[in-house]
Design an enzyme around this catalytic site. Structure first.
Site, short mmCIF file in Angstrom:
data_model
loop_
_atom_site.label_atom_id
_atom_site.label_comp_id
_atom_site.label_asym_id
_atom_site.label_seq_id
_atom_site.Cartn_x
_atom_site.Cartn_y
_atom_site.Cartn_z
N ASP A 40 -5.74 -10.98 11.83
CA ASP A 40 -5.47 -10.15 11.33
C ASP A 40 -4.63 -10.99 9.84
O ASP A 40 -4.94 -11.92 10.02
CB ASP A 40 -4.64 -9.55 11.71
CG ASP A 40 -4.62 -7.31 11.13
OD1 ASP A 40 -5.25 -7.35 10.12
OD2 ASP A 40 -4.14 -6.74 11.50
N TYR A 41 -4.82 -10.40 8.89
CA TYR A 41 -4.57 -10.55 7.90
C TYR A 41 -3.13 -10.99 7.34
O TYR A 41 -2.10 -10.43 7.81
CB TYR A 41 -4.09 -9.28 6.01
CG TYR A 41 -4.13 -9.85 5.33
CD1 TYR A 41 -4.84 -9.18 4.66
CD2 TYR A 41 -2.70 -10.00 4.68
CE1 TYR A 41 -4.74 -9.24 3.00
CE2 TYR A 41 -2.29 -9.97 3.41
CZ TYR A 41 -3.48 -10.27 1.92
OH TYR A 41 -3.58 -9.96 0.79
#
Length: 731
Positions: A274-275
């Site tokens: 994820d980011y």
């Protein structure tokens, strides 16, 4: 469809690997913000920001594997032309985005759509989403979210299918099938990414990004199965979660990514962070610095790093030092290139980058019709005292509340690319359904979170002049989604005050509740004559609400989450384990309950009313015992005693009476939506096998245990009388 390796693709990939420099290999593992095309703003914190020229230069140098959250076919072709024609090896770039529940046409939030109890509906809306997203120049979506959310304080429950694993598995698989279609190489196939791996929905206190303390049994029985269902449906990518699991962050968790995902499950696809999740290993205190974080994440099995830039900065030196073996780097790159081959990019790098297709509006009408149908199939009728609904079209209606005319809170969280010019609000939908618009009086009454001068007075006057009030209240859109945890899952005080004032007039009230989670309903909202849960329904909100309010569509949805009496009950979920002191009449005050409330839901999982009157006969089993390798038929007769046709969600629940681990009080094991005409009876049957009774046993193995079981066929998780049967031991 499940992916099968192609020998020709394998040979091409090995040829590329043999010619790639370490920097080019590492480049394939980088996922960066697409600053070349119009980019969705304000959806993530800034990190490693580059401008368009810098992004294209990195593509030209072969240092980018994927770009995300930019859209547009024409500029997408420009990016791909640089990758294919100007980089040394001509490897195309994957173009990705967070396309969660609609592209230009916005469908209900996934939690709302799960209320339909129709996985095939989710498959159709995901297919339509894929058609629109690929037309806009995308290959890959970071969806579906398949997290099981048992604490409604957590804002990201809006992105999943609710609190139940069985329902979550059905919707996870359906959405993967819908996004990807029957052919991964087709121009309208959108690569799916189940997320967030794993147990993100179990964050402590429902606080986003928080820690997770969880037993192996609960992890395996509750939170992992939807991912396995998504992989079995053909998903070739998975996104890691922000949280740790028992002290080890998911994005650097070898037991999770290596032993379980790659080893036990044999997952062949790519694992993407994820980011900036790899960057956050430092803040977790699990890594000393950026270099250490890179080593720990990559060594655990994280193939692709999103936006942090850590892999680009540190992997080459780690390979040179021998801390990361070249074979391990090659294997990660091989997986990325295999996914690009699987979706046809190596053969056709310009797939899904046709500007003419992007401007083609021929499917718009069909997608809007689907959005309307999906929205009305997602609306749950919680209460309908005195059959107040459906309304007569000649009734004088006061539409009151901050959501009456609102157009900014129709989408729900994580909608980045919707065509707002096509959105239909509640007032518009109602007026379109009325021959005489004069019967509808619209008053805001208050703002989302604040009083309006004279607002309550105007609302009270409108209520007094009406036959019925439609009270449009709920959560502002930004109350749910990422980083939107709440301590009190209630209406804002200004809206509650409006509800109390309107109810005091004595005019019957129908609540149109807009929400991204289960709410603890209070006062006049809880006590209204009728309540419709309308979630965030997307583009066709107004038409869908009108269809249900006026009876053109009989509500058929059910709650995928339990509505508590009070916020303080969280985490609350219907399938909780039994306790040694259950709340039963024979127990004294020393039992499992709160001082203020019973250990029950205000509205339980699976609850929902229709405009029919469906009665359930007794649950019966075909035999008193289920053989170890046999099957057992469980059935009940349902009958519509009403005057309207209705679709009923018939639900099957089981309870294992004695187990090596304490078992849930009930577990959903089947559901079926059936159409019943007035006066019609129908026998609904389910077939059970030993596999339906399996769980993670005390010794860590998975399987069923012989013994007594209860079975209910019922309209919700809190109703019905069980039939009993026994699972026999192996012969």
């Amino acid at each position: 469809m499940p992916y099968e390796a192609n020998p020709a693709d394998d040979a091409r990939i090995e040829s590329l690997l043999a010619r790639m420099t370490v920097e080019e290999k590492v480049g394939q593992l980088g996922v960066f913000a697409d600053m070349v095309r119009p980019f969705a703003p304000d959806v993530n914190p800034e990190a490693n920001v580059r401008n368009a020229a810098e992004v294209l230069e990195q593509v030209r140098a072969g240092r980018v594997g994927a770009l995300f959250n930019g859209v547009g076919a024409a500029q997408g072709r420009q990016i791909q032309r640089v990758a294919v024609e100007e980089s040394r090896l001509g490897i195309p770039v994957l173009l990705a985005a967070d396309v969660i529940h609609g592209m230009r046409t916005v469908f209900p939030i996934p939690l709302g759509e799960a209320a339909s109890f129709e996985p095939e509906l989710a498959e159709r809306t995901a297919r339509a989403t894929a058609v629109e997203a690929t037309a806009a120049g995308l290959h890959w979506t970071f969806a579906p979210a398949v997290d099981i959310a048992r604490d409604q304080r957590w804002g990201r429950g809006a992105e999943g299918a609710g609190e139940d694993t069985f329902l979550g598995c059905a919707f996870a698989a359906a959405r993967v099938r819908g996004f990807q279609g029957e052919d991964l190489r087709a121009h309208d196939s959108l690569l799916a990414t189940p997320k967030h791996f794993a147990a993100y929905g179990a964050v402590a206190a429902g606080m986003d990004y928080n820690y997770v303390e969880i037993s192996e049994g609960t992890l395996r029985d509750v939170h992992l199965p939807p991912f396995k269902a998504a992989f079995d449906a053909g998903a070739l990518a998975v996104m890691t979660a922000f949280n740790d699991i028992n002290g080890v962050p998911a994005s650097a968790n070898r037991a999770l990514l290596g032993d379980l995902l790659r080893g036990e499950w044999g997952f062949p696809g790519v694992v993407v962070s994820d980011y900036t999740a790899d960057m956050e290993l430092v803040a977790h205190g699990y890594a000393a610095d950026a270099r250490d974080a890179t080593l720990r994440a990559f060594d655990a099995g994280l193939d692709m790093s999103m936006q942090s830039g850590f892999y680009a900065a540190h992997l080459p030196a780690l390979v040179e030092s021998g801390e990361v073996p070249m074979a391990m780097l090659d294997e990660a790159v091989r997986r990325v290139l295999s996914v690009k081959a699987a979706i046809g990019l190596l053969d056709d790098p310009y797939r899904s980058l046709d500007p003419a297709r992007e401007t083609d509006a021929s499917q718009r009408e069909a997608h809007e019709a689907l959005a309307r149908d999906a929205a009305r199939r997602s609306i749950v009728l919680l209460k309908n005292k005195g059959d107040l609904l459906p309304l007569r079209r000649d009734a004088r209606i006061a539409l009151v509340g901050p959501f009456a005319r609102d157009r900014d809170n129709l989408e729900g969280c994580w909608t980045l690319f919707g065509d707002r010019s096509r959105y239909v609000n509640v007032e518009q939908g109602l007026r379109a359904a009325l021959a005489d618009g004069a019967v509808l009086d619209v008053v805001d009454g208050c703002a989302m979170e604040a009083e309006l001068e004279g607002g309550i007075e105007a609302a009270v006057a409108a209520a007094r002049g009406a036959d019925v009030v439609l009270l449009a209240v709920g959560e502002p859109q930004r109350y749910s989604g990422e980083a939107q945890s709440r301590t009190r899952i209630e209406l804002p005080p200004a809206q509650q005050a409006l509800a109390e004032a309107v109810a005091a007039t004595g005019t019957p009230v129908v609540v149109l509740l807009r929400n991204g989670r289960a709410l603890a309903l209070q006062g006049a909202v809880r006590d209204a004559q009728a309540i419709l849960v309308t979630w965030f329904l997307g583009s066709q909100t107004g038409h869908a609400v009108a269809d249900v309010v006026f009876g053109d569509f009989s509500p058929s949805a059910r709650l995928p989450v339990s509505f508590p009496h009070d916020s303080g009950q969280q985490p609350f979920f219907y399938n909780h384990p039994r306790t040694g002191r259950p709340e039963t009449p024979e127990m004294s005050e020393f039992k499992a309950r709160w001082r203020e409330h019973p250990n029950t839901a205000l509205y339980p999982f699976g609850h929902g009313l229709t405009y029919g009157r469906v009665e359930y006969g007794a649950t019966t089993v075909a035999a008193p015992a289920l053989a170890w390798d046999g099957t057992l038929r469980v059935c009940a007769t349902v009958r519509n005693d009403g005057v309207r046709a209705t679709e009923e969600v018939v639900q099957l629940y089981l309870h294992d009476r004695v187990g090596s681990r304490v078992r849930p009080v009930r577990e959903l094991k089947g559901f079926r939506k059936v159409l019943l005409q007035p006066g019609q009876s129908l026998e609904v049957a389910f077939e059970l096998s030993r596999a339906d009774l399996a769980f993670t046993r005390a010794d860590g193995t998975h399987g069923a245990e012989p013994g007594a079981f209860d079975a209910w066929i019922a309209p919700s998780s809190a109703t019905g009388k069980p039939a009993r049967f026994e699972l026999l031991p192996p012969a």
